[in-house]
Scaffold this active site. Structure first.
Site: not given
Length: 351
Positions: A13, A16, A40-41, A222
């Site tokens: 988080d 990225k 989740g990007h 991650q």
């Protein structure tokens, strides 16, 4: 030509996806090398938020090749949903997205195993996203898994049923009520969607692209402190999140790694259980969460918040051979009169 690597230096988080999108104009190829839809990007264009789970974050740039590497695990249902959402936005993925034949598939039964395993842990839960990531990597290392290249086999359905039945036997041992079949129609539709894309021997393709002087950015998911070996075990993810994972997850030699961009937030966050030395379970942590909107892009869970941990950050820099540091969300701390950082740990009276 060498491949550059971009990865997180904390517990994920770190932002990225946003940085990949900014850097993509400098690259010809963006390649995801590990993780799955537990990632989740988040990207935002024209006040519309987009969350990518499996697909590399370079998809919004025309002409950029996007590769899902062999180290990634793919849920065909979530993949199809992502493709559909991007297609509605006019993003042409058929010509730009390539998928490794060696990437493993997440079955509906993997998700059930994930839930059953987490439920059985009771108070020792690790805070899994329940996306089936762990069980899929377990099948990979146990040499039971199904890979993307298997979907074109004539006996694919038979292979699927064999693995599903193995999973059902395990679920019976957990005494866990599951309904795997209710997800199968959507899952096989996702498989058909995947067949429309170019399925590649990604390690060969990537090395050929580098030989042709194509600029490649390996995108991690991650964060380093969630690495299966070097993270805060057992409260970690199931893949190699550090720089070495780019070699494993894309099939490139260590001497082909160039720049290593390490991303960190000006404070720390963590989702799920596990140690967090600088955590602020108070008004300070609540303020960080509110101002930084610290809620999981994949799960929606509120993130635990705390001060920047320089001990952990220096450790992650060492592990990854970071050449450039990128700090995110410094503005979240604008309203704090005092900003603290951890400079050492004291354990049993010893610093």
């Amino acid at each position: 030509m060498k491949a550059d690597v971009l990865l997180g230096l904390q517990w994920g988080d770190e932002g990225k996806g946003k940085v990949v999108d900014v850097l993509t104009s400098n690259y010809d190829v963006i390649a995801r090398f590990q993780g799955g839809p537990n990632a989740g990007h988040s990207l935002e264009f024209n006040n519309i938020k987009h969350v990518l789970h499996t697909i590399p974050s370079g998809v919004f740039h025309k002409g950029t090749i996007n590769i899902i590497g062999n180290g990634v695990v793919i849920d065909p249902i979530i993949f199809a949903e992502e493709i559909d959402a991007l297609s509605k936005m006019g993003v042409d993925l058929l010509s730009t997205l390539k998928i490794s034949k060696k990437a493993h598939l997440i079955l509906p039964s993997h998700r059930e195993l994930d839930a059953a395993s987490e439920a059985a842990k009771g108070k020792s839960k690790i805070g899994s996203t329940l996306k089936g990531i762990g069980p899929t990597y377990m099948d990979k290392t146990g040499r039971n898994g199904l890979r993307v290249g298997d979907i074109i086999r004539a006996d694919f359905k038979e292979c699927y049923n064999t693995l599903k039945n193995k999973h059902k036997d395990i679920l019976r041992q957990y005494n866990y009520n599951s309904n795997i079949e209710q997800h199968e129609e959507a899952w096989f539709k996702g498989i058909e969607a995947m067949k429309k894309f170019e399925l590649i021997d990604s390690e060969v393709t990537i090395n050929q692209l580098l030989d042709k002087k194509k600029r490649l950015l390996a995108e991690g998911a991650q964060g380093s402190m969630l690495d299966i070996d070097f993270g805060s075990y057992p409260f970690v993810t199931s893949s190699t999140t550090v720089c070495a994972g780019a070699c494993i997850g894309l099939g490139i030699a260590p001497n082909r790694i160039g720049e290593v961009f390490g991303i960190f937030k000006a404070y720390c966050t963590r989702v799920g259980a596990g140690p967090f030395p600088t955590e602020q379970e108070n008004s300070t942590g609540e303020a960080m969460r509110k101002i930084g909107f610290e809620f999981g892009a994949t799960t929606g869970r509120p993130r635990r918040c705390g001060w920047l941990d320089l001990v952990a950050l220096k450790y992650a820099i060492m592990l990854n051979g970071v050449t450039s540091l990128i700090m995110m969300k410094a503005d979240v701390l604008d309203t704090f009169d005092t900003i603290k950082v951890a400079i050492a740990y004291k354990i049993n009276g010893k610093t």
